[in-house]
Design an enzyme around this catalytic site. Structure first.
Site, PDB file in Angstrom:
ATOM      1  N   HIS A  50       0.792  -1.234   0.000  1.00 23.18           N
ATOM      2  CA  HIS A  50       0.000   0.000   0.000  1.00 23.18           C
ATOM      3  C   HIS A  50       0.822   1.281   0.000  1.00 23.18           C
ATOM      4  O   HIS A  50       0.255   2.367  -0.053  1.00 23.18           O
ATOM      5  CB  HIS A  50      -0.947   0.021   1.207  1.00 23.18           C
ATOM      6  CG  HIS A  50      -0.248   0.341   2.499  1.00 23.18           C
ATOM      7  ND1 HIS A  50       0.507  -0.583   3.177  1.00 23.18           N
ATOM      8  CD2 HIS A  50      -0.172   1.491   3.212  1.00 23.18           C
ATOM      9  CE1 HIS A  50       0.997  -0.021   4.267  1.00 23.18           C
ATOM     10  NE2 HIS A  50       0.619   1.236   4.312  1.00 23.18           N
TER      11      HIS A  50
HETATM   12  C1  UD1 Z   1      -1.892   5.656   6.130  1.00 21.94           C
HETATM   13  C2  UD1 Z   1      -0.544   6.158   6.650  1.00 21.94           C
HETATM   14  C3  UD1 Z   1       0.493   5.063   6.491  1.00 21.94           C
HETATM   15  C4  UD1 Z   1       0.037   3.754   7.138  1.00 21.94           C
HETATM   16  C5  UD1 Z   1      -1.343   3.381   6.588  1.00 21.94           C
HETATM   17  C6  UD1 Z   1      -1.878   2.140   7.270  1.00 21.94           C
HETATM   18  C7  UD1 Z   1      -0.246   8.580   6.338  1.00 21.94           C
HETATM   19  C8  UD1 Z   1       0.490   9.610   5.592  1.00 21.94           C
HETATM   20  N1  UD1 Z   1      -0.087   7.308   5.911  1.00 21.94           N
HETATM   21  O1  UD1 Z   1      -1.725   5.394   4.752  1.00 21.94           O
HETATM   22  O2  UD1 Z   1       1.670   5.482   7.150  1.00 21.94           O
HETATM   23  O3  UD1 Z   1       0.966   2.750   6.832  1.00 21.94           O
HETATM   24  O4  UD1 Z   1      -2.258   4.464   6.812  1.00 21.94           O
HETATM   25  O5  UD1 Z   1      -3.008   1.656   6.635  1.00 21.94           O
HETATM   26  O6  UD1 Z   1      -0.930   8.893   7.270  1.00 21.94           O
HETATM   27  N2  UD1 Z   1      -9.069   4.799   1.995  1.00 21.94           N
HETATM   28  C9  UD1 Z   1     -10.306   4.201   1.957  1.00 21.94           C
HETATM   29  N3  UD1 Z   1     -10.891   3.879   3.153  1.00 21.94           N
HETATM   30  C10 UD1 Z   1     -10.308   4.120   4.349  1.00 21.94           C
HETATM   31  C11 UD1 Z   1      -9.054   4.737   4.372  1.00 21.94           C
HETATM   32  C12 UD1 Z   1      -8.440   5.070   3.186  1.00 21.94           C
HETATM   33  O7  UD1 Z   1     -10.865   3.976   0.909  1.00 21.94           O
HETATM   34  O8  UD1 Z   1     -10.898   3.787   5.394  1.00 21.94           O
HETATM   35  C13 UD1 Z   1      -8.404   5.125   0.705  1.00 21.94           C
HETATM   36  C14 UD1 Z   1      -8.704   6.489   0.172  1.00 21.94           C
HETATM   37  O9  UD1 Z   1      -8.736   6.402  -1.221  1.00 21.94           O
HETATM   38  C15 UD1 Z   1      -7.497   7.281   0.602  1.00 21.94           C
HETATM   39  C16 UD1 Z   1      -6.384   6.253   0.522  1.00 21.94           C
HETATM   40  O10 UD1 Z   1      -6.987   5.033   0.896  1.00 21.94           O
HETATM   41  O11 UD1 Z   1      -7.265   8.381  -0.208  1.00 21.94           O
HETATM   42  C17 UD1 Z   1      -5.201   6.546   1.404  1.00 21.94           C
HETATM   43  O12 UD1 Z   1      -5.612   6.755   2.758  1.00 21.94           O
HETATM   44  P1  UD1 Z   1      -4.697   7.651   3.746  1.00 21.94           P
HETATM   45  O13 UD1 Z   1      -5.283   7.609   5.098  1.00 21.94           O
HETATM   46  O14 UD1 Z   1      -4.443   8.972   3.128  1.00 21.94           O
HETATM   47  O15 UD1 Z   1      -3.302   6.929   3.722  1.00 21.94           O
HETATM   48  P2  UD1 Z   1      -2.946   5.371   3.760  1.00 21.94           P
HETATM   49  O16 UD1 Z   1      -2.407   4.983   2.438  1.00 21.94           O
HETATM   50  O17 UD1 Z   1      -4.084   4.594   4.325  1.00 21.94           O
END
Ligand code: UD1
Length: 373
Positions: free
Chosen positions: A214
């Site tokens: 991821h």
């Molecule tokens: C975040 C953390 C990362 C950690 C990861 C664990 C930051 C910068 N990154 O990354 O360090 O390893 O969490 O999982 O904080 N999304 C969904 N549903 C959700 C959450 C996210 O669909 O419940 C999708 C969305 O498209 C979103 C993308 O995942 O834009 C990324 O989510 P985000 O929280 O920005 O960062 P992660 O990649 O999850």
């Protein structure tokens, strides 16, 4: 859980800020240990992760208290998400006037909470302080460095973190080596990881590889994602691969044909218990996760981390972790599968210091002492 919205109790309220999946796993033993010491606590969920399988299931399975509030900040670019976090958290901190704000790990919710609290002169405790990849292209490295500069208590999971903090000028009296609360959660739940059920549920053979992917550096660029998918297919030529797909990168990985291999099984994100059951039963793990490098170290499962660096080198020196370039993935997987798991595959190998299931109580002791002071 003892709660106190007014913050008027002896030591004042300890307010935990949780936002993303790994935060929940780290916080559970800390909240429990503070509860056992009678601390007044509150939990603010930022809503950074919001899908049921990315958030709620962890609260249920790990016995975390229902959050006092969920800010619902959701997804967005770094600026938009961090800005929403800052505004929402500042409002909470002003209204609740906590004695201490506790933040976890290295996600955007972590740094936003530390910054909002510091500007209001509210002390901050950072659980998992001092880890460094020395790679400022990773958003997590930016988050870690800034959070540690703002923290009054740097609660350290791994000894080398002490040196990193000292090199950055963090006064030594702020640094406490407490061990790893993510491992507290793992050890407390070992009996609940049912590998046979996981195998049956995902229709997996005796020998399989578990993969997760991821990181922005691996999945955000379609060309990089496609290269990685090609190598994952190469691993699937060796053994069945199950990959629960994080929402980030799902589209890019599927567009690159991730599921177009008969032995590569794409799954929805799993809850904590099902996921760790699948990890425990795996012949090897392929990942770019931080926490999984630690969990495989304790479970004795060979771990191939598809990254050029790690902020968790102790998982290499003491554990089963190995860094691999994408092009090395297939030959390294072949080696790991041929070598099999270490003899003592269900117990600790050379366990890193204080990864003993007692980090939560140690953290709680440091916090109680601080809030009494
Ligand atoms: C975040 C953390 C990362 C950690 C990861 C664990 C930051 C910068 N990154 O990354 O360090 O390893 O969490 O999982 O904080 N999304 C969904 N549903 C959700 C959450 C996210 O669909 O419940 C999708 C969305 O498209 C979103 C993308 O995942 O834009 C990324 O989510 P985000 O929280 O920005 O960062 P992660 O990649 O999850």
């Amino acid at each position: 859980m003892a709660q106190n919205g007014s913050g008027a109790r002896d030591g004042g309220t300890v307010l935990h800020v949780l936002g993303a999946r790994p935060n929940f796993v780290k916080a559970a033993p800390v909240v429990r240990a503070l509860d056992g010491r009678g601390a007044a606590q509150a939990v603010v969920h930022t809503g950074q992760h919001y899908d049921e399988r990315m958030s709620e299931i962890f609260f249920t399975e790990l016995g975390l208290p229902e959050p006092d509030v969920n800010l619902g900040v959701g997804s967005g670019g770094h600026a938009a998400q961090t800005a929403a976090l800052l505004v929402g958290l500042e409002e909470q901190f002003v209204a609740r006037a906590p004695r201490l704000v506790v933040v976890y790990g290295d996600v955007n919710s972590t740094v936003a909470a530390a910054l909002a609290a510091a500007k209001l002169h509210i002390p901050v405790a950072h659980v998992e302080a001092g880890l460094r990849s020395f790679d400022m292209t990773m958003p997590e490295e930016v988050n870690r460095r800034l959070t540690d500069q703002l923290a009054d208590l740097c609660l350290v999971t791994s000894p080398e973190a002490i040196g990193h903090l000292a090199n950055e000028g963090v006064p030594v009296d702020r640094i406490h080596l407490v061990g790893n609360p993510m491992i507290d959660t793992l050890l407390a739940n070992l009996d609940r990881f049912d590998t046979e059920r996981a195998r049956a549920e995902y229709d997996l053979p005796e020998r399989y590889v578990l993969a997760t992917m991821h990181r922005p550096a691996n999945v955000d660029d379609p060309a990089t994602a496609a290269e990685l998918v090609g190598h994952l297919h190469g691993v699937a030529d060796l053994a069945d691969v199950v990959i629960p797909v994080h929402p980030r990168g799902r589209a890019a990985l599927l567009a690159a044909g991730l599921d177009r291999h008969p032995r590569l099984h794409v799954r929805e994100p799993l809850g904590y218990l099902d996921f760790l059951a699948a990890v425990r039963g795996a012949a090897a793990v392929v990942t770019d996760s931080g926490g999984l490098q630690e969990e495989t170290t304790i479970l004795g499962v060979p771990c191939l981390t598809v990254r050029p660096n790690t902020e968790r080198p102790i998982t290499i020196s003491h554990g089963t972790n190995r860094l691999v370039a994408p092009a090395e993935l297939v030959p390294e997987a072949r080696k790991a599968l041929a070598a099999g798991r270490p003899a003592d595959a269900t117990g600790p190998l050379r366990t890193p210091p204080l990864w003993d299931g007692q980090a939560g109580p140690r953290i709680a002791d440091v916090i109680m002492e601080f809030t009494r002071g």
